[in-house]
Design an enzyme around this catalytic site. Structure first.
Site, PDB file in Angstrom:
ATOM      1  N   TYR A 142       0.819  -1.218   0.000  1.00 12.86           N
ATOM      2  CA  TYR A 142       0.000   0.000   0.000  1.00 12.86           C
ATOM      3  C   TYR A 142       0.854   1.269   0.000  1.00 12.86           C
ATOM      4  O   TYR A 142       0.383   2.344  -0.356  1.00 12.86           O
ATOM      5  CB  TYR A 142      -0.930   0.038   1.216  1.00 12.86           C
ATOM      6  CG  TYR A 142      -2.065  -0.970   1.180  1.00 12.86           C
ATOM      7  CD1 TYR A 142      -2.248  -1.818   0.094  1.00 12.86           C
ATOM      8  CD2 TYR A 142      -2.960  -1.080   2.229  1.00 12.86           C
ATOM      9  CE1 TYR A 142      -3.273  -2.744   0.063  1.00 12.86           C
ATOM     10  CE2 TYR A 142      -4.003  -2.006   2.200  1.00 12.86           C
ATOM     11  CZ  TYR A 142      -4.138  -2.835   1.110  1.00 12.86           C
ATOM     12  OH  TYR A 142      -5.160  -3.740   1.078  1.00 12.86           O
ATOM     13  N   LYS A 192       2.974 -15.548   1.506  1.00 10.60           N
ATOM     14  CA  LYS A 192       2.869 -16.247   0.216  1.00 10.60           C
ATOM     15  C   LYS A 192       4.305 -16.585  -0.207  1.00 10.60           C
ATOM     16  O   LYS A 192       4.776 -16.216  -1.287  1.00 10.60           O
ATOM     17  CB  LYS A 192       2.152 -15.330  -0.786  1.00 10.60           C
ATOM     18  CG  LYS A 192       1.735 -15.981  -2.086  1.00 10.60           C
ATOM     19  CD  LYS A 192       0.631 -16.999  -1.940  1.00 10.60           C
ATOM     20  CE  LYS A 192       0.359 -17.670  -3.280  1.00 10.60           C
ATOM     21  NZ  LYS A 192      -0.464 -18.879  -3.176  1.00 10.60           N
ATOM     22  N   ASP A 225      -3.630 -18.061   0.732  1.00 11.52           N
ATOM     23  CA  ASP A 225      -4.812 -18.682   0.115  1.00 11.52           C
ATOM     24  C   ASP A 225      -5.376 -19.764   1.033  1.00 11.52           C
ATOM     25  O   ASP A 225      -6.583 -19.874   1.235  1.00 11.52           O
ATOM     26  CB  ASP A 225      -4.510 -19.222  -1.290  1.00 11.52           C
ATOM     27  CG  ASP A 225      -3.145 -19.869  -1.408  1.00 11.52           C
ATOM     28  OD1 ASP A 225      -2.359 -19.803  -0.438  1.00 11.52           O
ATOM     29  OD2 ASP A 225      -2.853 -20.454  -2.461  1.00 11.52           O
ATOM     30  N   ASP A 249      -5.345  -7.016   5.620  1.00  7.45           N
ATOM     31  CA  ASP A 249      -6.557  -6.252   5.314  1.00  7.45           C
ATOM     32  C   ASP A 249      -7.687  -7.230   4.959  1.00  7.45           C
ATOM     33  O   ASP A 249      -8.796  -7.174   5.500  1.00  7.45           O
ATOM     34  CB  ASP A 249      -6.248  -5.324   4.114  1.00  7.45           C
ATOM     35  CG  ASP A 249      -7.330  -4.294   3.887  1.00  7.45           C
ATOM     36  OD1 ASP A 249      -8.306  -4.283   4.651  1.00  7.45           O
ATOM     37  OD2 ASP A 249      -7.202  -3.510   2.931  1.00  7.45           O
ATOM     38  N   ASP A 253     -10.949  -8.617   7.598  1.00 12.35           N
ATOM     39  CA  ASP A 253     -12.359  -8.439   7.222  1.00 12.35           C
ATOM     40  C   ASP A 253     -13.080  -9.787   7.188  1.00 12.35           C
ATOM     41  O   ASP A 253     -14.217  -9.913   7.631  1.00 12.35           O
ATOM     42  CB  ASP A 253     -12.471  -7.773   5.837  1.00 12.35           C
ATOM     43  CG  ASP A 253     -12.649  -6.270   5.964  1.00 12.35           C
ATOM     44  OD1 ASP A 253     -12.251  -5.727   7.018  1.00 12.35           O
ATOM     45  OD2 ASP A 253     -13.171  -5.644   5.025  1.00 12.35           O
TER      46      ASP A 253
END
Ligand code: NAD
Length: 360
Positions: A142, A192, A225, A249, A253
């Site tokens: 970000y 990852k 994943d 993020d 959520d």
């Protein structure tokens, strides 16, 4: 007995309504515990734009230097939606986190047993879920540079950079380890690493910090994943999860939705302790119900409890608030967002009142 100074940013939409309820609880805690809380009110978000032209005015930045913690409700709304990006209320929030060097975002997701049927998942999957997502908040893709469009490329090309320095990863892993130490001493780092160098880097540092500085912690790793899948398949396997800005993020959520309503979820954004911590509900300013005394104040009150526990080390006071909320929910008190058809619905004020009564 101690004395603490708190900056109150009651913001926009339902913000002022839920702030009143949190402050009623704080007053009671003050009375019961003998601790003193000095409150300073500040401007932030749309209301700050209306009054000063800036979503995070200098006067508020100055106040940050005088306080021990910041309690923010929610900001934003349709009135300010069409302003240029740089002037929007949400930009003030990003600046606030930067001002506080708040690199760690803590989002607990705890399922109240009596509300297990409010979730979209089956009761047996989510009953007993009590996990914490620790998300890196001020770096990663970000914020990484270079970013943008490549005007030299043969065809339209756009890119971002997932960048982490060693110290940035170390401090967030340390923060997650500290949280794990006061919970079940289990930490799952999500990355990852099978595809991204930055993730392998993250994983190596996670192993180094946990092994050298927190030998009691049982550290595990999951690819993002798989983590997303496991959160839905069997969320009870997790206690503390830690992840980069982007993955955190999404996962935070996802985890929050296990609990049923966004009106129940608190959060903390913390730095290295040299600046005040920021505490706020996960939800926004809910313009659709603003000014109607319909909002659920629980996320805001739980954010206050997090503040007492983390910034002020008032663990028993925080537990008292959490227990009162649990009791109120078990007794069947509901605001509109968590009520089943036919159930009596309390106003924001009434919910605050029953929580205070139980606390007392
Ligand atoms: P929202 O979280 O405000 O609302 C989503 C839905 O959840 C709405 O139906 C709302 O009524 C409901 N809801 C939210 N909080 C509730 C509560 N405490 N009790 C009962 N119901 C509740 O998200 P949105 O509608 O996407 O955003 C509205 C505004 O809030 C936008 O301007 C957005 O930018 C802003 N926002 C601010 C923050 C923040 O201050 N940290 C976070 C998210 C969104």
């Amino acid at each position: 007995m101690s004395s603490k100074k708190i900056l109150i940013l009651s913001g926009d939409g339902i913000g002022p309504e839920i702030t009143i309820e949190a402050l009623k609880v704080l007053k009671l805690i003050e009375k019961k515990s003998g601790n003193k809380f000095e409150l300073i009110e500040g401007l932030m978000g749309g209301i700050a734009i209306d009054k000063t032209g800036d979503p995070l005015p200098d006067s508020t930045i100055k106040q940050l230097k005088e306080v021990d913690a910041v309690l923010l409700s929610a900001i934003g709304g349709p009135k300010w939606e069409n302003l240029p990006q740089a002037q929007k209320p949400e930009r003030g929030l990003l600046r606030l986190r930067k001002e506080l060097d708040a690199f760690a975002n803590l989002r607990p997701a705890k399922v109240f047993s009596c509300l297990a049927d409010s979730s979209t998942l089956k009761r047996e999957v989510i009953e007993g879920v009590d996990l914490l997502v620790v998300r890196e908040l001020t770096s990663g893709i970000y914020f990484g540079t270079p970013r943008g469009f490549d005007s030299q490329a043969k065809e339209k090309t756009c890119f971002n950079t997932a960048l982490y320095t060693e110290s940035e990863v170390r401090r967030i892993i340390k923060c997650a380890c500290e949280q794990a130490m006061i919970r079940s001493k289990r930490l799952c780092s999500v990355d990852k690493a099978n595809v991204l160098e930055v993730s392998q880097f993250w994983r190596d540092i996670a192993i180094s910090v946990a092994t050298n500085d927190f030998p009691e912690i049982e550290l595990s790793h999951l690819y993002v994943d798989n983590a997303a899948m496991q959160l839905i398949r069997n969320p009870k396997q997790f206690d503390v999860l830690v992840s980069s800005n982007l993955f955190g993020d999404i996962l935070s959520d996802e985890a929050s939705m296990l609990t049923g309503s966004i009106g129940l979820l608190p959060s903390a954004s913390l730095g290295d302790g040299s600046k005040p911590g920021l505490y706020e509900p996960v939800h926004g300013s809910a313009p659709d119900i603003a000014g109607q005394n319909k909002a659920n104040p629980i996320a805001m009150i739980l954010s206050l409890a997090m503040m007492l526990e983390i910034s002020f080390q008032m663990k028993s006071e925080a537990k008292l608030i959490e227990k009162s909320i649990e009791q109120v929910l078990e007794q069947g008190y509901r605001t509109g967002d968590i009520a089943k058809p036919g159930e009596k619905i309390l106003t924001t004020t009434e919910m605050g009142d029953v929580i205070c009564k139980t606390l007392e």
